[in-house]
Scaffold this active site. Structure first.
Site, PDB file in Angstrom:
ATOM      1  N   LEU A  12       0.878  -1.168   0.000  1.00  0.00           N
ATOM      2  CA  LEU A  12       0.000   0.000   0.000  1.00  0.00           C
ATOM      3  C   LEU A  12       0.913   1.213   0.000  1.00  0.00           C
ATOM      4  O   LEU A  12       1.878   1.269   0.772  1.00  0.00           O
ATOM      5  CB  LEU A  12      -0.883   0.024   1.256  1.00  0.00           C
ATOM      6  CG  LEU A  12      -2.168  -0.797   1.256  1.00  0.00           C
ATOM      7  CD1 LEU A  12      -2.833  -0.710   2.622  1.00  0.00           C
ATOM      8  CD2 LEU A  12      -3.129  -0.337   0.173  1.00  0.00           C
ATOM      9  N   ASP A  13       0.607   2.188  -0.835  1.00  0.00           N
ATOM     10  CA  ASP A  13       1.429   3.396  -0.874  1.00  0.00           C
ATOM     11  C   ASP A  13       1.419   4.107   0.472  1.00  0.00           C
ATOM     12  O   ASP A  13       0.493   3.941   1.277  1.00  0.00           O
ATOM     13  CB  ASP A  13       0.903   4.354  -1.948  1.00  0.00           C
ATOM     14  CG  ASP A  13       0.995   3.763  -3.341  1.00  0.00           C
ATOM     15  OD1 ASP A  13       1.971   3.047  -3.620  1.00  0.00           O
ATOM     16  OD2 ASP A  13       0.072   4.007  -4.146  1.00  0.00           O
ATOM     17  N   GLN A  14       2.425   4.939   0.679  1.00  0.00           N
ATOM     18  CA  GLN A  14       2.524   5.699   1.924  1.00  0.00           C
ATOM     19  C   GLN A  14       1.268   6.531   2.170  1.00  0.00           C
ATOM     20  O   GLN A  14       0.810   6.668   3.306  1.00  0.00           O
ATOM     21  CB  GLN A  14       3.755   6.610   1.874  1.00  0.00           C
ATOM     22  CG  GLN A  14       4.010   7.391   3.157  1.00  0.00           C
ATOM     23  CD  GLN A  14       5.262   8.244   3.069  1.00  0.00           C
ATOM     24  OE1 GLN A  14       6.024   8.150   2.098  1.00  0.00           O
ATOM     25  NE2 GLN A  14       5.494   9.075   4.065  1.00  0.00           N
ATOM     26  N   SER A  69      -1.756   5.846   1.164  1.00  0.00           N
ATOM     27  CA  SER A  69      -2.962   5.016   1.185  1.00  0.00           C
ATOM     28  C   SER A  69      -3.109   4.360   2.549  1.00  0.00           C
ATOM     29  O   SER A  69      -2.135   4.222   3.295  1.00  0.00           O
ATOM     30  CB  SER A  69      -2.897   3.948   0.094  1.00  0.00           C
ATOM     31  OG  SER A  69      -2.809   4.545  -1.186  1.00  0.00           O
TER      32      SER A  69
END
Length: 200
Positions: free
Chosen positions: A52-54, A56
């Site tokens: 998961l992106d930072q 998100s």
């Protein structure tokens, strides 16, 4: 714990908060300012399945079972992942149909997706820091289920049809969900969840 003491494997569900890196170390020059999984999960040897992106939030599965981790991460197995996506403005039927059929991002057409315009916002804790809204522009929530996980795919998909993503929360991985977890909390899988996971 829900895992037998005789098992060498751990399977964890974690509710990743906003602005936390999806890794256990941060070697960047700004490492002092960035939180990682190590700030929340004291279990050695487990690693995230997918990312998961930072910026998100939401559900993250972690395990030290390398074979299962590889299988769940391999795009060819097409495991469904559902995201709650807050977008700027209210998508029309044409935009939703385009997302469902697939959109071209970075020269690649995404696989067909399940996309539903939610009639009300999902019951989520407030984000810290809050999302920046434009007071004159309405927002809407979508539920998007993908069977692939390319880098920043959901954000690029909604931007491609003209509705930029403001907040992104992964709510489900297959039938595993955020239910019962708050941001920053983790737990072991239940026996029934583990059976499901191994059946994939």
């Amino acid at each position: 714990m829900n895992v037998s003491d005789s098992s060498p494997y751990r399977y964890l569900l974690f509710y990743k908060p906003y602005n936390v890196l999806c890794q256990f170390t941060d070697d960047s020059p700004t490492a002092a300012q960035r939180q990682t999984l190590k700030d929340y999960i004291p279990i050695p040897g487990v690693y995230p399945v997918g990312r998961l992106d930072q910026d998100s939030e939401g559900l993250l599965l972690l395990t030290n079972h390398g074979q299962l981790q590889h299988r769940l991460s391999d795009p060819k197995f097409r495991h469904p992942r559902t995201y709650w996506v807050q977008v700027e403005r209210i998508p029309d039927a044409a935009a939703i149909r385009q997302l469902q059929q697939g959109v071209v991002i970075q020269g690649y057409k995404t696989r067909p997706a399940q996309v539903v315009l939610l009639t009300q916002a999902p019951d989520l804790p407030p984000r810290d820091p809050p999302v920046r809204f434009r007071k004159t522009v309405p927002t809407a929530w979508l539920a998007i289920t993908l069977t692939e996980g390319r880098n920043r795919q959901v954000r690029r998909m909604t931007a491609a049809v003209g509705f930029p993503t403001l907040r992104l929360v992964r709510s489900q991985i297959g039938n595993l969900s955020l239910t019962g977890l708050q941001p920053g909390e983790w737990r072991d899988l239940t026996p029934s969840e583990l059976r499901y996971l191994k059946s994939l």
